[in-house]
Enzyme design. Structure first.
Site, mmCIF file in Angstrom:
data_model
loop_
_atom_site.group_PDB
_atom_site.id
_atom_site.type_symbol
_atom_site.label_atom_id
_atom_site.label_comp_id
_atom_site.label_asym_id
_atom_site.label_seq_id
_atom_site.Cartn_x
_atom_site.Cartn_y
_atom_site.Cartn_z
ATOM 1 N N TYR A 83 -73.278 33.239 23.717
ATOM 2 C CA TYR A 83 -72.563 32.181 23.635
ATOM 3 C C TYR A 83 -71.043 32.180 24.475
ATOM 4 C CZ TYR A 83 -70.217 27.963 21.661
ATOM 5 O OH TYR A 83 -69.251 26.894 21.510
ATOM 6 N N LYS A 98 -69.542 30.518 27.769
ATOM 7 C CA LYS A 98 -68.355 29.511 27.655
ATOM 8 C C LYS A 98 -67.238 29.905 28.560
ATOM 9 C CE LYS A 98 -69.481 26.311 24.923
ATOM 10 N NZ LYS A 98 -69.797 24.809 25.690
HETATM 11 P P1 NAI Z 1 -73.796 20.021 18.007
HETATM 12 O O1 NAI Z 1 -74.903 20.855 17.811
HETATM 13 O O2 NAI Z 1 -73.467 18.873 16.917
HETATM 14 O O3 NAI Z 1 -74.231 19.071 19.394
HETATM 15 C C1 NAI Z 1 -74.742 19.316 20.305
HETATM 16 C C2 NAI Z 1 -75.727 18.424 20.909
HETATM 17 O O4 NAI Z 1 -76.103 18.892 22.190
HETATM 18 C C3 NAI Z 1 -76.849 18.141 20.103
HETATM 19 O O5 NAI Z 1 -76.966 16.738 19.858
HETATM 20 C C4 NAI Z 1 -78.085 18.588 20.668
HETATM 21 O O6 NAI Z 1 -79.554 18.005 20.522
HETATM 22 C C5 NAI Z 1 -77.536 18.673 22.195
HETATM 23 N N1 NAI Z 1 -78.325 19.501 23.196
HETATM 24 C C6 NAI Z 1 -78.684 20.788 22.927
HETATM 25 N N2 NAI Z 1 -79.552 21.401 23.681
HETATM 26 C C7 NAI Z 1 -79.555 20.446 24.808
HETATM 27 C C8 NAI Z 1 -80.074 20.351 25.950
HETATM 28 N N3 NAI Z 1 -80.659 21.306 26.686
HETATM 29 N N4 NAI Z 1 -79.989 19.128 26.746
HETATM 30 C C9 NAI Z 1 -79.506 17.986 26.213
HETATM 31 N N5 NAI Z 1 -79.072 17.979 25.038
HETATM 32 C C10 NAI Z 1 -79.035 19.137 24.266
HETATM 33 O O7 NAI Z 1 -72.410 20.674 18.335
HETATM 34 P P2 NAI Z 1 -71.111 20.491 18.751
HETATM 35 O O8 NAI Z 1 -70.212 21.053 17.607
HETATM 36 O O9 NAI Z 1 -70.829 18.807 18.745
HETATM 37 O O10 NAI Z 1 -70.824 21.084 20.118
HETATM 38 C C11 NAI Z 1 -70.462 20.142 21.391
HETATM 39 C C12 NAI Z 1 -70.081 21.214 22.171
HETATM 40 O O11 NAI Z 1 -68.711 21.527 21.794
HETATM 41 C C13 NAI Z 1 -70.933 22.437 22.493
HETATM 42 O O12 NAI Z 1 -70.890 22.649 23.782
HETATM 43 C C14 NAI Z 1 -70.188 23.648 21.659
HETATM 44 O O13 NAI Z 1 -70.479 24.489 22.535
HETATM 45 C C15 NAI Z 1 -68.696 23.199 22.077
HETATM 46 N N6 NAI Z 1 -67.896 23.605 20.916
HETATM 47 C C16 NAI Z 1 -67.876 23.168 19.766
HETATM 48 C C17 NAI Z 1 -67.046 23.789 18.929
HETATM 49 C C18 NAI Z 1 -67.022 23.259 17.431
HETATM 50 O O14 NAI Z 1 -66.117 23.710 16.684
HETATM 51 N N7 NAI Z 1 -67.963 22.446 16.902
HETATM 52 C C19 NAI Z 1 -66.234 24.890 19.253
HETATM 53 C C20 NAI Z 1 -66.326 25.535 20.539
HETATM 54 C C21 NAI Z 1 -67.107 24.735 21.405
#
Ligand code: NAI
Length: 301
Positions: A162, A166
């Site tokens: 990851y 990132k």
């Molecule tokens: P989450 O797991 O709630 O949402 C991620 C979404 O991406 C899910 O709805 C999933 O179905 C979708 N997804 C996964 N693989 C996919 C694919 N191959 N094609 C299309 N959709 C796909 O996670 P969250 O926390 O909302 O994360 C959103 C972004 O923010 C991610 O890129 C994550 O790495 C980044 N992020 C989040 C942090 C946090 O504190 N929650 C911290 C740092 C980065």
């Protein structure tokens, strides 16, 4: 702020991406809500989450359509961009937000765990961005927002896949910003901190753990969206190549790598003079082996 614009948000069926899609819709954009509907680990798929967010945008009076293709495949990524064009006739912004986690200590990480995370985050961000690039280039406008993480920018345990993806995304964003500046196309990153299912698996057995998690819950996913809306809007037309952070009500601008110290020796260096001269001189500029939470050591505000 986004009237007349078409915005594609990947991974918009839940978490931060869902709030992005809702906020883009509320700001007047037509939104292509992409989500594979997969688990945190990227296993399985479900058309439900993307459609549900589309319904929410529509019932709030907005315009949206769903796409359930995976960002982690070049052909599918092209279909995602094509869907925006088919539904709405143009594309103005791409928000690369889809993501999964396969945490494991580096020495135990499998090739499959490495590849799955690189495929969704780094390759997926490239694929979707690249598929939109010809349209942005020919219309001489467009904005990218990519999700990076302090796991990559600073460091974290058990996330080699990851973190590498990132930090790679930060490099990708900067390259896009440089390569497409002459076409008035912008590219920026957001490092979010948000209470989503992605960090929701933190154990809460002791009183301390429960208190910590209550504080983390103040980092609402919806708090990230205003910055993303701003970055894709014309109000940000001078803003490109930057890395921002959002944590509840705090906004951050991140540094980018530059030399912090230098030493010079006219006759060149040997391993011995590096040990005796260069490293003692450079050592005061060394970075401690910190994790994200060591740097962000205060509670979210
Ligand atoms: P989450 O797991 O709630 O949402 C991620 C979404 O991406 C899910 O709805 C999933 O179905 C979708 N997804 C996964 N693989 C996919 C694919 N191959 N094609 C299309 N959709 C796909 O996670 P969250 O926390 O909302 O994360 C959103 C972004 O923010 C991610 O890129 C994550 O790495 C980044 N992020 C989040 C942090 C946090 O504190 N929650 C911290 C740092 C980065």
């Amino acid at each position: 702020m986004l009237e007349g614009k078409v915005v594609l948000v990947t991974g918009a069926g839940g978490g931060i991406g869902r709030d992005f899609a809702l906020a883009m819709g509320a700001a007047g954009a037509k939104v292509l809500v992409n989500d594979l509907g997969t688990s945190v680990k990227g296993e399985g798929s479900d058309a439900g989450p993307a459609q549900k967010v589309v319904n929410e945008i529509k019932s709030a009076g907005g315009t949206a359509a769903a796409s359930t293709d995976s960002v982690a495949d070049w052909t599918a990524a092209n279909r995602i961009v094509q869907a925006a064009l088919d539904y709405f006739g143009r594309i103005d912004a791409v928000v690369n937000n889809a993501g999964i986690l396969r945490d494991r200590f580096f020495f135990n990480m499998s090739i499959e765990e490495w590849r799955a995370v690189i495929d969704v985050h780094l390759n997926g961000s490239f694929y979707v961005a690249r598929a939109a690039a010809p349209h942005f280039k020919s219309q001489e406008s467009g904005a990218y927002v990519h999700m990076t993480s302090t796991s990559g920018l600073i460091g974290n345990l058990g996330q080699a896949n990851y973190s590498a993806a990132k930090l790679g995304i930060a490099g990708l964003s900067k390259s896009i910003a440089l390569d497409m500046a002459k076409y008035h196309v912008r590219s920026n990153c957001i490092a979010p901190f948000a209470w989503s299912r992605m960090i929701g698996s933190i154990p809460t057995e002791t009183v301390d753990q429960k208190e910590r998690v209550e504080k983390l819950k103040t980092m609402e996913t919806a708090k990230i969206a205003p910055l993303a809306v701003y970055l894709v809007s014309d109000a940000a037309k001078e803003v490109t190549g930057q890395i921002f952070g959002v944590r509840a009500n705090e906004l951050f601008l991140f540094s980018q790598n530059r030399p912090v110290r230098s030493v010079h020796r006219a006759e060149g260096w040997t391993p011995k003079t590096i040990a005796e001269h260069a490293v003692p001189a450079l050592r005061t500029g060394f970075y401690p082996l910190e994790r994200s939470q060591d740097v962000f050591s205060w509670d979210p505000l």
